[in-house]
Design an enzyme around this catalytic site. Structure first.
Site, PDB file in Angstrom:
ATOM      1  N   TYR A   1      -2.869  -7.681  16.605  1.00  0.00           N
ATOM      2  CA  TYR A   1      -2.849  -6.763  15.465  1.00  0.00           C
ATOM      3  C   TYR A   1      -4.054  -5.831  15.505  1.00  0.00           C
ATOM      4  CZ  TYR A   1      -3.425  -5.164  10.641  1.00  0.00           C
ATOM      5  OH  TYR A   1      -3.618  -4.395   9.529  1.00  0.00           O
TER       6      TYR A   1
ATOM      7  N   ASN B   1       2.622   4.828   7.524  1.00  0.00           N
ATOM      8  CA  ASN B   1       2.069   3.655   6.848  1.00  0.00           C
ATOM      9  C   ASN B   1       2.741   2.352   7.282  1.00  0.00           C
ATOM     10  OD1 ASN B   1       0.539   2.344   4.473  1.00  0.00           O
ATOM     11  ND2 ASN B   1       2.684   1.803   4.080  1.00  0.00           N
TER      12      ASN B   1
ATOM     13  N   ASP C   1      14.625   2.342  10.684  1.00  0.00           N
ATOM     14  CA  ASP C   1      13.861   1.477  11.579  1.00  0.00           C
ATOM     15  C   ASP C   1      12.877   2.364  12.336  1.00  0.00           C
ATOM     16  OD1 ASP C   1      12.842  -0.127  13.569  1.00  0.00           O
ATOM     17  OD2 ASP C   1      14.772  -0.748  14.381  1.00  0.00           O
ATOM     18  N   VAL C   2      11.602   2.244  12.014  1.00  0.00           N
ATOM     19  CA  VAL C   2      10.614   3.162  12.587  1.00  0.00           C
ATOM     20  C   VAL C   2      10.376   2.926  14.072  1.00  0.00           C
ATOM     21  CG1 VAL C   2       9.415   3.540  10.399  1.00  0.00           C
ATOM     22  CG2 VAL C   2       8.652   1.682  11.928  1.00  0.00           C
TER      23      VAL C   2
ATOM     24  N   THR D   1      -1.843  -6.981  -2.292  1.00  0.00           N
ATOM     25  CA  THR D   1      -0.442  -6.560  -2.358  1.00  0.00           C
ATOM     26  C   THR D   1       0.382  -7.769  -2.773  1.00  0.00           C
ATOM     27  OG1 THR D   1      -0.014  -7.153  -0.043  1.00  0.00           O
ATOM     28  CG2 THR D   1      -0.794  -4.896  -0.482  1.00  0.00           C
TER      29      THR D   1
ATOM     30  N   LYS E   1      -4.399  -1.534  15.783  1.00  0.00           N
ATOM     31  CA  LYS E   1      -5.145  -0.649  14.889  1.00  0.00           C
ATOM     32  C   LYS E   1      -6.242   0.104  15.647  1.00  0.00           C
ATOM     33  CE  LYS E   1      -2.687  -1.439  11.305  1.00  0.00           C
ATOM     34  NZ  LYS E   1      -1.779  -0.377  10.798  1.00  0.00           N
TER      35      LYS E   1
ATOM     36  N   ILE F   1       0.829  -1.198   0.000  1.00  0.00           N
ATOM     37  CA  ILE F   1       0.000   0.000   0.000  1.00  0.00           C
ATOM     38  C   ILE F   1       0.867   1.253   0.000  1.00  0.00           C
ATOM     39  CG2 ILE F   1      -1.591   1.367   1.416  1.00  0.00           C
ATOM     40  CD1 ILE F   1      -2.888  -1.267   2.301  1.00  0.00           C
TER      41      ILE F   1
END
Length: 264
Positions: A154, A89, A62-63, A189, A158, A19
Site C-alpha cells: 500500500y 480518490n 470500475d476504475v 471514516t 502511494k 473521504i
C-alpha cells in the site's frame, strides 16, 4: 454555501463513501457540479440521497477497467460539456501484510486501483482538462513518504502516486493543467470506525490515532475536503506538483512523551 467552485464540473472517483463523500459534499457546497464514479451500487445510492444529487451523477464505474472509465468520463462530458477537475480518490489499503506475505493478486489489485486508475482517468479526461485549463487532484497518503508497518505494498502505491503527481505536473504545465495531491495521515471514516470497533481495545486505537497527529486529534474527512476545495479552486492557480500534507503535523517527527504529559 459558497461559490469558489461555481460552474466547475468535477469528476470524482471513489466519492460514494469515506473521504471521497466528504470531498463531494464540500465541492457541492462551493457550487460545483460533481459526478461520482464508484463500484459499489449501494453506496452510490446512499451518496445520491445524502448529497441530494441526481442518481445520474452517481455512476457505477470500475476504475481499473479502461472501458468503464472511458464511458463514465465521456458521459460526464456529454452531459455537462466539460470537465474542470478530475479527483482521483478511489483507493484500497488492504491487505495488512509484510511484503513477502503479499500475494500476487493482492499486489496487482492495489496497484490497479490506486495507481492504474490515475492512468485511465488521465488518458480519457486530459483532452477536456486542456480545454478548460483544469486540474487533477490525487488522494495520496502520508505513508507514501514515511512508510507503514505491515502495509508495504500500500505504501508503495502511494509513493507511486506522489511521483506521478510531480511528473504529471511537469507534463501538463505547458497546457495550463495543474496536478496536485493531498496526503492525509489518519482520518475517521465509517470503515475505520467499524474496524476499530472490532478490536480488543477500540479506545486504545482511538487514542493512538489522536496521538500521531501533533494537533491532538484524528480528524473527520471534511478537513481533507477543505484542502481539496482549495486545490480545485482558482485560489490555487499557481500551485502544481505539490503533495500537500493534511495531517495535523504527523509528518514532523516524534514528540516527547514528557512534553505530552506536561501539555495535558
Amino acid at each position: 454555501m459558497g461559490d469558489l467552485l461555481k460552474d466547475k464540473v468535477i469528476f470524482l472517483t471513489g466519492g460514494s463513501m469515506g473521504i471521497g463523500l466528504e470531498c463531494a459534499r464540500k465541492y457541492l457546497e462551493e457550487g460545483a457540479r460533481v459526478v461520482i464514479a464508484a463500484n459499489d451500487e449501494e453506496s452510490l445510492h446512499q451518496a445520491a440521497s445524502a448529497l441530494r444529487i441526481r442518481m445520474d451523477d452517481c455512476m457505477f464505474c470500475d476504475v481499473t477497467n479502461a472501458a468503464t472509465v472511458q464511458w463514465a468520463i465521456e458521459k460526464t462530458i456529454l452531459r455537462y460539456g466539460k470537465i474542470n477537475v478530475v479527483h482521483n480518490n478511489a483507493g484500497i489499503a488492504h491487505p495488512a501484510k509484510t511484503l513477502h506475505d503479499t500475494a500476487d493478486h493482492e499486489w496487482d489489485l492495489l496497484f490497479d486501483v490506486n495507481v492504474k486508475s490515475i492512468l485511465l482517468t488521465t488518458r480519457f479526461a486530459i483532452g477536456s482538462l486542456k480545454k478548460t485549463k483544469g486540474c487533477i487532484i490525487n488522494t495520496s497518503s502520508l505513508v507514501g513518504e514515511i512508510g507503514q508497518e505491515d502495509h508495504a505494498a500500500y505504501a508503495a502505491t502511494k509513493g507511486a502516486v506522489n511521483a506521478l503527481t510531480r511528473s504529471m505536473a511537469l507534463d501538463y504545465a505547458p497546457y495550463g493543467v495543474r496536478v496536485n495531491a493531498v496526503a492525509p495521515a489518519g482520518v475517521w471514516t465509517d470503515m475505520l470506525r467499524k474496524w476499530a470497533a472490532s478490536l480488543d481495545d477500540p479506545q486504545a486505537m482511538a487514542s493512538y490515532l489522536d496521538q500521531i497527529h501533533p494537533l491532538g486529534y484524528c480528524p473527520q474527512g471534511d478537513v481533507i475536503g477543505d484542502a481539496c476545495v482549495f486545490l480545485a479552486s482558482d485560489k490555487a492557480s499557481f500551485i502544481t506538483g505539490s503533495v500537500m500534507p493534511v495531517s495535523g503535523g504527523a509528518e514532523l517527527g516524534y514528540r516527547s512523551m514528557k512534553r505530552k504529559t506536561e501539555i495535558q
